[in-house]
Every structure is written in C-alpha cells, then in structure tokens.
Design an enzyme around this catalytic site. Sequence first.
Site, mmCIF file in Angstrom:
data_model
loop_
_atom_site.group_PDB
_atom_site.id
_atom_site.type_symbol
_atom_site.label_atom_id
_atom_site.label_comp_id
_atom_site.label_asym_id
_atom_site.label_seq_id
_atom_site.Cartn_x
_atom_site.Cartn_y
_atom_site.Cartn_z
ATOM 1 N N ASP A 1 -4.929 5.699 -3.849
ATOM 2 C CA ASP A 1 -4.625 7.055 -4.288
ATOM 3 C C ASP A 1 -4.689 7.147 -5.811
ATOM 4 O OD1 ASP A 1 -3.973 9.725 -4.004
ATOM 5 O OD2 ASP A 1 -2.470 9.304 -2.470
ATOM 6 N N ARG B 1 -1.043 14.501 -2.848
ATOM 7 C CA ARG B 1 -2.422 14.047 -2.858
ATOM 8 C C ARG B 1 -3.311 15.262 -3.061
ATOM 9 N NH1 ARG B 1 -5.507 10.396 1.757
ATOM 10 N NH2 ARG B 1 -7.486 10.167 0.641
ATOM 11 N N ASP C 1 -1.364 -1.015 6.026
ATOM 12 C CA ASP C 1 -1.493 -0.496 7.391
ATOM 13 C C ASP C 1 -2.934 -0.417 7.852
ATOM 14 O OD1 ASP C 1 -2.091 1.541 5.558
ATOM 15 O OD2 ASP C 1 -1.757 3.068 7.076
ATOM 16 N N GLY C 2 -3.888 -0.958 7.093
ATOM 17 C CA GLY C 2 -5.287 -0.852 7.494
ATOM 18 C C GLY C 2 -6.108 -1.993 6.949
ATOM 19 N N THR C 3 -7.358 -2.085 7.429
ATOM 20 C CA THR C 3 -8.239 -3.165 6.987
ATOM 21 C C THR C 3 -8.653 -3.005 5.533
ATOM 22 O OG1 THR C 3 -10.099 -1.889 7.872
ATOM 23 C CG2 THR C 3 -9.158 -3.583 9.282
ATOM 24 N N ASN C 4 -8.509 -1.803 4.966
ATOM 25 C CA ASN C 4 -8.821 -1.632 3.550
ATOM 26 C C ASN C 4 -7.799 -2.332 2.658
ATOM 27 O OD1 ASN C 4 -6.861 0.256 4.404
ATOM 28 N ND2 ASN C 4 -7.181 1.460 2.563
ATOM 29 N N ASP D 1 0.865 -1.174 0.000
ATOM 30 C CA ASP D 1 0.000 0.000 0.000
ATOM 31 C C ASP D 1 0.906 1.230 0.000
ATOM 32 O OD1 ASP D 1 -2.334 1.597 0.292
ATOM 33 O OD2 ASP D 1 -1.963 1.716 2.444
ATOM 34 N N LYS D 2 0.350 2.399 -0.299
ATOM 35 C CA LYS D 2 1.175 3.611 -0.346
ATOM 36 C C LYS D 2 1.104 4.392 0.965
ATOM 37 C CE LYS D 2 -0.003 7.491 -2.315
ATOM 38 N NZ LYS D 2 0.362 8.493 -1.296
ATOM 39 N N THR D 3 -0.037 5.027 1.211
ATOM 40 C CA THR D 3 -0.170 5.914 2.367
ATOM 41 C C THR D 3 -0.100 5.111 3.665
ATOM 42 O OG1 THR D 3 -1.585 7.365 1.051
ATOM 43 C CG2 THR D 3 -1.585 7.685 3.428
#
Length: 968
Positions: free
Chosen positions: A793, A727, A961-964, A567-569
């Site tokens: 993004d 962004r 870093d997240g559930t997404n 992932d990026k962010t």
Amino acid sequence: RNRRRLPKERLAMEDMDGMDSKSLLQDVGNHPENLSLNTADGYILVPLRERQMFLRLDVWPFLVCYLLLMVLDFSNDALDGSFTIVVVLSQIFFPLVLLSHVVLFLLCQWDIFWRAAVGYQRLSMESAKSQWTHCLVEAPHIDKHHAAHDAGIVQIQRQNDIVICRFQDVIFRCANQETDADITLWDVERGADHSVHDGYSFHRLRYPAHLSLSFYRLWTGHTSLQNLVEAQQVYGNNVTPIRLPPFLEMLQEQLVAPFFLFQVLCVLLWCLDEYWYYAVFTFFALLMFESTVAYNRLKSLERLRSHTMHGHEKMIYAYRPAFPPGTTDWVRIGTSEIVPGDIISCKEATARKGRNMAHHQKQHLNRVPADILILSGDVVVDEALLTGESVPQLKTSLEDTSTDRNLDLQEHKQSICFGGTNLLVTHEGDDTRFPAAPDRGVIGVVLRTGFETAQGSLLRTMAHTQKSVDGIHTRDTYIFILLLLLCAIFSAYVVWEEGWADESRNRFRLILHVIMIITSVVPPELPMELSLAVTNSVTDLMKRCQVYCTEIFRIPIAGQVNVCCFDKTGTLTSDEMQLKGVRLVDTENGNGFVEVMKPDESLPLEPTLIMAACHALALGGNGSDNVIGDPLEKAIMSTTGYRLVQNNELQRGTASEDGASKIQIVQRLNFTSRLKRMSVLAKVDSDDTIWALTKGAPEVVKKLLKEGTCPDDYDKVSMRHMGRGQRVLAMAYRKVSLGQEILTLKDLKRDNVECNLIFAGFLLLDCPIKGDSKSVIQELQSSGHQVKMITGDSLWTAAEVARQVGMVQKSNGSYPQFFHLKRCHSNTINASCKPVVGNFRFVAMIPDSLDGNEGSGVSVAASDVDRLKEMVDNGDASLCISGDALQDLVTGIVGGNNSTFGSSEVSRGEEKHALFDPAAQVVLMRLVPLVSVFARHAPRQKEAIVAAINLGGFKTLMCGDGTNDMGK
C-alpha cells in the site's frame, strides 16, 4: 567444498527461473583449483570418472598395509618370534590401520565429497567426454537445515554427443550450446532468452518459458513430425515419478548416522562393564526407533507418490501434425504425452446429464496438466493447492505480444495457468491462427512439463527434503550437549583423581567408568525425548493457538525471533475493504475537487464505467450467477448497478438516463505489482467507441494523464485521504478510436493504451483494523521484539495504520515525525558522502506535499547512520521507505560497480540481482533495522528486506495473508 567459501549473499541471489550464473562463475574462477567446476542455475557440477575397484583410495592403500602386516607376521613366525620389535609394531599398527579404514568408510557414508574423492577421479570440462562416468552435483544452499542433503553423485547418460545427468529430478545437459536441441527447437534468432557460448558446458534443461513475447505471437506449435519427435526425446513424458527406495536402504542410511554409531559404542562400553541386559535392551530400543523413522519416511514418500499416480489419464486436444502428412489438426492425446511447445486446448470437465461426478474425480479431470500460457480465451482457476489463495483467479490471454520484452512468469502470471491448479470456468477466444478446438476450450502453449511445472517443483521439493532436520540435530541441541559435556568432564576428572590414588581400584574398570561418565552425556533416549518434545510442541500449538507448523525444525528457531514483520491489508487490517466514497473533479469551477460523494449517489458516466468494468471478476460457471474474484472489486462493481452476465459482458439492472445499459469488455490489461495499475478496453451498448478505462496507484496514474487534465491539488487530496489510513485508487479514461476492429485493438501495445488519459476521480476505500492487532503489536513490543510493516500500500496509508496499531509509539506525549527515503538533488548532497549512497536522504513527510524539505534530511551514508539511529532511539523520527526508493538505491549502488545496472529501465531479473547483490545488502543491512514502515513494496523487494534484516544477525518472522508476502 569450494562453493562453501562463496559469499552467502551471492548464493542467495541466484534466480531459479532461468537466470545465468556468470557472477558465480567469476567467483569460482578466482580460485585456481576450481578449473573443473561448472555452474548451472546455481548448481555446481563436477565431471567424475569412477575408479576401478583396486584403484579406489579405500582399497589399494589399506590392501598394501594389510599385506605388509601379514608378511611381517609370517616372517616373525618363521624366525620363531626372535624379532620382538616386529611383534610390537604389528600390534600397534594393525589397530591403527583398521581404525583408519573404518573411519574412512564412515566418512564416505557421511560426506558426499569424501565419497567423490575416494571412489572417483575429478576431471576437467576440457577432458574427453567419453571418460565421464558420473557427475558430482551440489545444489544451492537455500536453507542451512538442508545443507547435508543438497549434493550427490549421479550417473552420466548419453544421447549421441550430449551428456545428461539427473539430480533430484532436475535434468542437466552438457552439449555444444550452438547446436543443443533445447535451444534450436525454439530458434534463438526469434528471441530466446538464453546465453549461447562456444564449447561445452553444463546447463539446466531449458524450457520455452522465458522467450520474447513476440515469439509466442508467431508460434503455432510443432508443425512437423521431426520437431515433435525431437521435443519428445529432449523433454520426455509429462509425468512426475517419485522413486521409492527400499526399506533396507533407508534403514541402512539411518544406521550409519554418527549419532546411532555413538550410541552403539556406548552399548559396547556397558557390555564391558557386565551390564548385558540393559545394554541389549537399549540396543534394540535404538534399532526400533531408527526403523520407525525409516518406515515413516517411506510412508511419507508413498503418500506423496499416490498424489502423482492416477488410475486413468485425462485426454486433451493438441494441435499437432496429422494425417495426411504435412498437415496439422487437433489430435486427442493423453496428458502424459504433452511436450513443451505443444498448442493444447483446456476445457473444464462437466458431469453427463443424469450422472454425478465425485469431487476427487472432478478435481483430477479439471487439473491443469502443465504450465500453460494462454493464447486465446480466458479461464477461471483455483490456485489454492499451490498458493493457498482462497479466491479463484481470472486468467486472460497474453496481451501486448508485439513487444520484444521476454516472458516473465511472475509479471505475466495473469496469463499463465500453472500445473496443478484446477479449472473452474473456461471461455474460448477468437484467435484466427488456429481452427476452433473440438472441445471449445481455451487455447494455450505448453511452457513447462513434469517436475519443472509449479506443481512438479513443489512435489520435487517435498520428495527430496524428507531427510531435513527434525528438530533434534539443531544448534541448540549441541549447545545443550556441550554444557552437559563440561559437567561430565569435571565429574570424570574427580573420579579419576580419587580412583587413581586408590591402589586397590581396578585400573581397567576405572578407565572404563571415566569413559562411560563422558559418553553418558548423550543418553540413548535423547533422540526419542527430543522428538517427543517437538511433537508435543506441534500438538500444543495446534490445540491452544490454532497454529499449524509444516516444518517442525523451525519451532526452536521461532524462539529466537527478535524482528516481526507484518503485511497490512488482510493481516493487520480486515481483508473486507469498504468503498467509502468517490472524489470527483469539479469541472464547473476550475480543476478542483468536489466533496466526497457516497457510492450510491448518481455518478457521471466515466467513473461509473471504470468502477463497473475495470476488474478481473468472472462468473462461477455452469449457469451460476455467483461472481468470483477479489472482494474489493466485487464491492465496487455492486455499487454501480451493473452485474456480470458473461465474463466479458455486464448489464445494468435498471435503465439509466445516459443509455449505458450494457458494457462489453474487449481486452484486459491485467494488474501487476510492478506497474501498480490495470486497464480494460470496453464498448458501451452498440456504440463503436472504444473506452480505455484505468485504475491504479495515484502516483502511477498521474504520469499517464494528458497534460492539463490533472487537478492542481491532485497530490494534496490523495495524500490527505491516505493520511487518514484510507486506500486511494485513481481513475482515468480516454476514447481509443472509432470503428476500429476488436482484433486490431487486442494487438495494441499497453503503452499506446495507457497514455493521454483523462482523470476521472479518486476511489476512497477503508479497511478497518482488526480488533486484536493493536494488542498483539503491544505484546510483541513489550517482549523486546522489533515490529515492522512491509506492505504494497501507499506510504501515507501505511504510516497512518502503523501509528494506529502502535508500531509507532508516542514519545514525550506526541508521535515522532515520519521521514521517508528520497533521492535528492545535487545541491543538497553532502560532499563527504560516498557516490550514490550520499544522494539519498531521509526527509520529513510533510502533509499535502510529496517532496518534503530536502535540506533538513539525513543522508543514508555510513557516517550518518549513527545519527539516524539516535533519532529513532530518542523517538524523534520514524523512518519509512517506498519500493521505488529502495530499488533506486540498490540499483545505484550496484550500478557503481557494474554498468549493467546503469540505466533506469532494467529487467526484473536485473532488479532482483541488484536487490541481492552483496554491496547492496551491506548497505541495507545497516539501514533496514532502523526503518518501521516499508510501503509500495513488490514481492521481490519484501524478500530482499527480510534477507537484509537476517544478514544483520536478526531472526525474522514475516506474517502475511497471501503469496505476495513470500517473495519471488
């Protein structure tokens, strides 16, 4: 067994949120022997009738053989042993029959399908339901490591004419679906999202979690005692009881395992060679090891069960039938009495004055007891227990309930409090359908209870995967044993050749030693050694690398990884975004843009309102001024000079020239990954004017702008900043109405709010790259790993960050040209290409242009894939795919074979079926290994990309870093 022959791609696309399984039924129907199979939500159910003891296939055939051998033996004795042929036959057939009996018994212990064939008779769905005694249930093969434990035989229960079976705490019902209570309770004519068929068939217990949004607007709870009692009979109590099997039962399961029995055979061989002490010591060591494993499994279940059992039950208010009969009112009940459809009030627990509440007690009292859809009010919840997200989430009441769309647990999660999360702050609403709750809490409708809630599903998964592979019984282990076996066979052959030539050698001991050489390939200490190796690996990862592994069997798989997706962010870049500036429209000199303005400069009213009010922030509660929510939104709001005084009210610290000192948020239209935007309805000061304030992705907001208000260089400016790795968020607004009542505004459809907007400018945000991102990417590439980016993004931002971290490397002193996937016009299509696939081409990403040069692109048809691969390998191109282009591609592919996907507007369930359809996955399998950047991807699209990479024979690591970043 038949299900194992179904395509893995089709099995993977079964949605566990209530989708039907018509496609799987068609596959099963292709085999005539599958007439008795019935599928329910990916599960396969087969009705069985238990055989009587003497009719079991492991009883009567062997009983006949044993009796026949006994008759032959007695007859031979009566004839004084004159029939030597009978004696020989008895001595040969008795060991064979006994060995067959033992093997059949063990097969029934090892394989549930053998057990079903031996002890039960398979029945068809058309047979009399009174004959059904048990049911064979096979779960979806989600993980190959759990394949040995995803089937079972369960006993049938009956309620009147309804057949019920429970497998791994999942309830299935078989009834006439036109009269089944889990449908009639919710009145199908009011928008239930369930297929109703004539006749009887198994289905997973239905909950009111996928009904029409208009249904929840009309629903007022169980208003009659009859409906309430019926719901209690159908769904039972809101509890998650985990069964604790006896220790001897778990030990017995360990002792009949093939590996343990093989070691017992080796012990017997050592005994035959007079190694008594060694053999007995080894046997007791094996027994102690298996006992330890069974004991640890039992203790794990006990610890898990302790989290579901509490000393006292929380009391809440439910809107139910009351006294006198025929009336409804708020009734105080325990959380275990909740049933789906209940209207309940949730309020955070606070300590009484002068008393302190223990942390664990407060967590228990503030835990959400079920999955609840908020109808009135808003709440801040901590979802760290379920999702790992450290930032509390603001949940608001369901919006736009006048539409006929169905509730989607993923899309509408901003209005759903999931079971197991903790309440932090609650604010009651002003819904006139219900009287105010006595505790002044948030009012919602119960969607799911028990093991079907978010927390219950997690507990069920943990409870029923205790038998999962532990790093010992893996493919690598068996390959290692095979190599040792080849060496042992060669050694045994040498010993046999030399020993048989020596006539002085004892033939029995020679044969015994040859067998022992072969069996010694798997020493008794192997399980303990491998367990110790895996345990040391976990410990070493924790100490040296701070890497924690919850499923230790994945450690050997990690060594096979050859594709790493990031992932990026928050992963490659910092999660602390910085507001670099605002790009406003130059209204004085045409429709252009002014230069970038600093966040602390004086801004016009419209962008200031959007920056201050268009967010999902909330106060920490208990009189605290602590603001909780997305750090990005907090940073943006802090630059405006406004501060939250209530969840829906902001005040400016100092007086402003325009007089906008107070902003009241009337309604939130939450951000979703599908829409890529959010909006709020707000009032400024005492003015009756209602402002619609929107922010989101530039390409999405552009479609919502009023004609003539979009600057000519809108795309050029947005892509210029994205190309710098920033962004970009677009801001827009409009005045909804004058003097309109708030309650009427809350009933406005989202499409009626987010239309004819006026562009207000761009928010420019910078997210610095982490210091070690580039070195990690380089290290992975130098070790032969492919590295890819899958992010939500924008395409230009993701491509620039990929270049900065080294995912895209220089070739001949320059970076390769970026190409992105695009549906092209008919005049650019290669006539030799297949339909649909030939419509899509990779075209060059030209700065300040969205279209690119379609004529110079390369098609994604199979005939052009080699050309794309050559361009990537030579460093001439770096390929990118956006989420919209991916969805268009797979929807077009599936639409060629299925008219369901022919329209451009499809539901999320149909989109996911399209992404995981075998035809689409075959195309993606060829395509995705060549792509470096996947941008604007929703969670379900990220999941489909990883599945396609794995389908191509790769082992993939997904780091986020997240559930997404976990799909769904």
